[in-house]
Design a protein around this motif. Structure first.
Motif, PDB file in Angstrom:
ATOM      1  N   UNK A  15      56.499   3.468  -4.985  1.00  8.47           N
ATOM      2  CA  UNK A  15      54.527   2.884  -4.146  1.00  8.47           C
ATOM      3  C   UNK A  15      54.400   1.446  -3.461  1.00  8.47           C
ATOM      4  N   UNK A  16      55.336   0.342  -3.979  1.00 11.61           N
ATOM      5  CA  UNK A  16      55.338  -1.071  -3.440  1.00 11.61           C
ATOM      6  C   UNK A  16      55.112  -0.761  -2.045  1.00 11.61           C
ATOM      7  N   UNK A  17      54.608  -1.323  -1.684  1.00 11.51           N
ATOM      8  CA  UNK A  17      54.726  -1.245   0.126  1.00 11.51           C
ATOM      9  C   UNK A  17      55.115  -3.011   0.589  1.00 11.51           C
ATOM     10  N   UNK A  18      55.922  -3.531  -0.541  1.00 13.31           N
ATOM     11  CA  UNK A  18      55.985  -4.610  -0.361  1.00 13.31           C
ATOM     12  C   UNK A  18      58.154  -5.422   0.050  1.00 13.31           C
ATOM     13  N   UNK A  19      58.480  -6.543   0.389  1.00 19.15           N
ATOM     14  CA  UNK A  19      59.581  -6.239   0.514  1.00 19.15           C
ATOM     15  C   UNK A  19      60.033  -6.827  -1.199  1.00 19.15           C
TER      16      UNK A  19
END
Length: 103
Positions: free
Chosen positions: A71-75
Motif C-alpha cells: 500500500x506504500x506509494x513512496x520509493x
C-alpha cells in the motif's frame, strides 16, 4: 565588483534549486500522519514498527514496515511516502499498521 549576467543567472539557479530541494524535504514531514489521528488509531499505526504492541496486533512480524507494504506509494529510499489508506497523509517508511500487506 561588477557581476556579469551569466554569473547572476548561475547563482540564481543554484539558490533556486536549493530552495526546491529543501521544500521537498520539508514536505515529507509537513503532511505526516500522526499516531493520534483517528484513522491511524483505527488500524494501530505506529511511526516506528519496533514499537508495535505485539499482544494487541499478533499479525505483526519483525521486518514488516510501511516501506515494504504493497500500500506504500513512496520509493524504497523515501523516509515518508503516501499510503492508499490515508489519502494525502504521508506515513513513515519505518512505520507499521494493522493493514500491512505484502503481495
Amino acid at each position: 565588483m561588477k557581476t556579469s549576467r551569466r554569473h547572476f543567472l548561475l547563482l540564481s539557479v543554484g539558490v533556486g534549486s536549493s530552495l526546491v530541494l529543501s521544500r521537498a524535504a520539508f514536505a515529507d514531514t509537513a503532511n505526516a500522519l500522526s499516531e493520534a489521528d483517528p484513522r491511524a488509531q483505527a488500524v494501530g499505526y505506529k511511526e516506528d514498527a519496533s514499537k508495535v504492541d505485539k499482544a494487541k496486533f499478533p499479525g505483526y512480524a519483525a521486518g514488516q514496515t510501511c516501506g515494504n507494504c504493497s500500500l506504500f506509494q513512496g520509493k524504497a529510499t523515501d523516509a515518508y511516502g503516501g499510503c492508499t489508506l490515508f489519502g494525502d497523509k504521508q506515513v513513515a517508511a519505518r512505520g507499521w499498521c494493522g493493514s500491512y500487506t505484502n503481495m
